[in-house]
Design a protein around this motif. Structure first.
Motif, PDB file in Angstrom:
ATOM      1  N   ASP A   1     -33.344 -18.151   7.140  1.00 50.98           N
ATOM      2  CA  ASP A   1     -34.299 -18.346   8.231  1.00 50.98           C
ATOM      3  C   ASP A   1     -35.697 -18.688   7.724  1.00 50.98           C
ATOM      4  N   THR A   2     -36.043 -18.179   6.544  1.00 49.96           N
ATOM      5  CA  THR A   2     -37.384 -18.424   6.010  1.00 49.96           C
ATOM      6  C   THR A   2     -37.404 -19.479   4.909  1.00 49.96           C
ATOM      7  N   ALA A   3     -36.276 -19.688   4.242  1.00 48.62           N
ATOM      8  CA  ALA A   3     -36.214 -20.690   3.169  1.00 48.62           C
ATOM      9  C   ALA A   3     -34.920 -21.489   3.287  1.00 48.62           C
ATOM     10  N   PRO A   4     -34.766 -22.218   4.403  1.00 49.69           N
ATOM     11  CA  PRO A   4     -33.497 -22.930   4.634  1.00 49.69           C
ATOM     12  C   PRO A   4     -33.239 -24.068   3.664  1.00 49.69           C
ATOM     13  N   ASP A   5     -34.283 -24.536   3.000  1.00 51.39           N
ATOM     14  CA  ASP A   5     -34.119 -25.694   2.119  1.00 51.39           C
ATOM     15  C   ASP A   5     -33.811 -25.322   0.676  1.00 51.39           C
ATOM     16  N   ILE A   6     -33.754 -24.032   0.355  1.00 49.48           N
ATOM     17  CA  ILE A   6     -33.437 -23.605  -1.008  1.00 49.48           C
ATOM     18  C   ILE A   6     -31.917 -23.608  -1.166  1.00 49.48           C
ATOM     19  N   THR A   7     -31.423 -24.461  -2.058  1.00 54.28           N
ATOM     20  CA  THR A   7     -29.983 -24.556  -2.305  1.00 54.28           C
ATOM     21  C   THR A   7     -29.716 -24.516  -3.799  1.00 54.28           C
ATOM     22  N   ALA A   8     -28.427 -24.508  -4.151  1.00 53.27           N
ATOM     23  CA  ALA A   8     -28.046 -24.550  -5.567  1.00 53.27           C
ATOM     24  C   ALA A   8     -28.373 -25.899  -6.184  1.00 53.27           C
ATOM     25  N   GLY A   9     -28.707 -26.873  -5.361  1.00 52.20           N
ATOM     26  CA  GLY A   9     -29.010 -28.200  -5.868  1.00 52.20           C
ATOM     27  C   GLY A   9     -30.478 -28.433  -6.176  1.00 52.20           C
ATOM     28  N   ASN A  10     -31.361 -27.571  -5.670  1.00 51.49           N
ATOM     29  CA  ASN A  10     -32.791 -27.777  -5.935  1.00 51.49           C
ATOM     30  C   ASN A  10     -33.470 -26.532  -6.507  1.00 51.49           C
ATOM     31  N   SER A  11     -32.676 -25.618  -7.052  1.00 49.43           N
ATOM     32  CA  SER A  11     -33.220 -24.444  -7.728  1.00 49.43           C
ATOM     33  C   SER A  11     -32.478 -24.239  -9.040  1.00 49.43           C
TER      34      SER A  11
END
Length: 222
Positions: A65-75
């Motif tokens: 809900d607060t960091a929906p764009d954090i994925t295994a592809g950009n971290s």
């Protein structure tokens, strides 16, 4: 521009990373040597694509809900690792017969928002560049640790580095980010890149805990 995953994959298959990786003998469950060795990073995605990265869901370790764009592809991935480097006074290195690869030219530390944590890699280069009189164009290779893709993108947006010189062998998302070892890993990759391209100056920056970051300039001397 090539993705960092493809850069890391290319650097591995071409043997570039072999110059900075110490092969570790592999043992079986009983502790016997198998005859094989771990001689490359295991987390590199050789088949990565923008389509696959875009389809990844939010990382479970973050609140969607607060960091929906954090994925295994950009971290940066969860990675074990270790690294070592000898830093010594030139006179000591000469007395011991150690090869002198580079010298430390400039260094700076800065801090910004301790809650955001990751924003300080931008103010620390400003501090270093102002102090040294150098510019981004002076650096033949640049390493900005991408614990998250947003850091590398934020840095590139302000300083506009040559993409060929910027994280040229991939970054922590592609290779891994073992805490406590990444600084020397970055410096080793930076120096090897300077040697491979006959470059002179290299620049490294990375964020730290508590909203801090450091920046270092090295000069290849051999």
């Amino acid at each position: 521009m090539r993705s960092y995953s493809s850069k890391a994959a290319s650097a591995t298959t071409s043997g570039h990373f072999a110059r900075e990786i110490l092969p570790v003998p592999i043992k079986d469950a009983e502790g016997n040597l198998t005859g094989d060795a771990l001689d490359r990073d295991e987390g590199i995605r050789y088949d990565a694509s923008l389509e696959r990265m875009a389809a990844l869901s939010s990382a479970q370790s973050w609140e969607p809900d607060t960091a929906p764009d954090i994925t295994a592809g950009n971290s940066s991935q969860m990675t074990d690792g270790a690294s070592a480097m000898i830093i010594a006074d030139r006179a000591v290195a000469e007395r011991l017969g150690l090869p002198i690869k580079a010298r430390l030219v400039h260094f700076a530390v800065a801090a910004e928002d301790p809650v955001l944590v990751l924003s300080a890699p931008n103010p620390v280069p400003r501090k270093l560049l102002a102090r040294s009189g150098m510019s981004i164009e002076d650096f033949d290779a640049i390493e900005c640790n991408e614990a998250f893709a947003a850091i590398a993108l934020m840095w590139a947006r302000e300083f506009v580095p040559d993409p060929v010189r910027y994280n040229p062998r991939g970054g922590a998302i592609a290779i891994g980010h073992p805490l406590g070892a990444s600084g020397v890993r970055l410096m080793t990759t930076l120096l090897n890149q300077l040697e491979a391209t006959s470059g002179r100056y290299g620049f490294q920056t990375m964020c730290e805990g508590g909203g801090m970051a450091n920046a270092t300039v090295i000069e290849r001397v051999s």
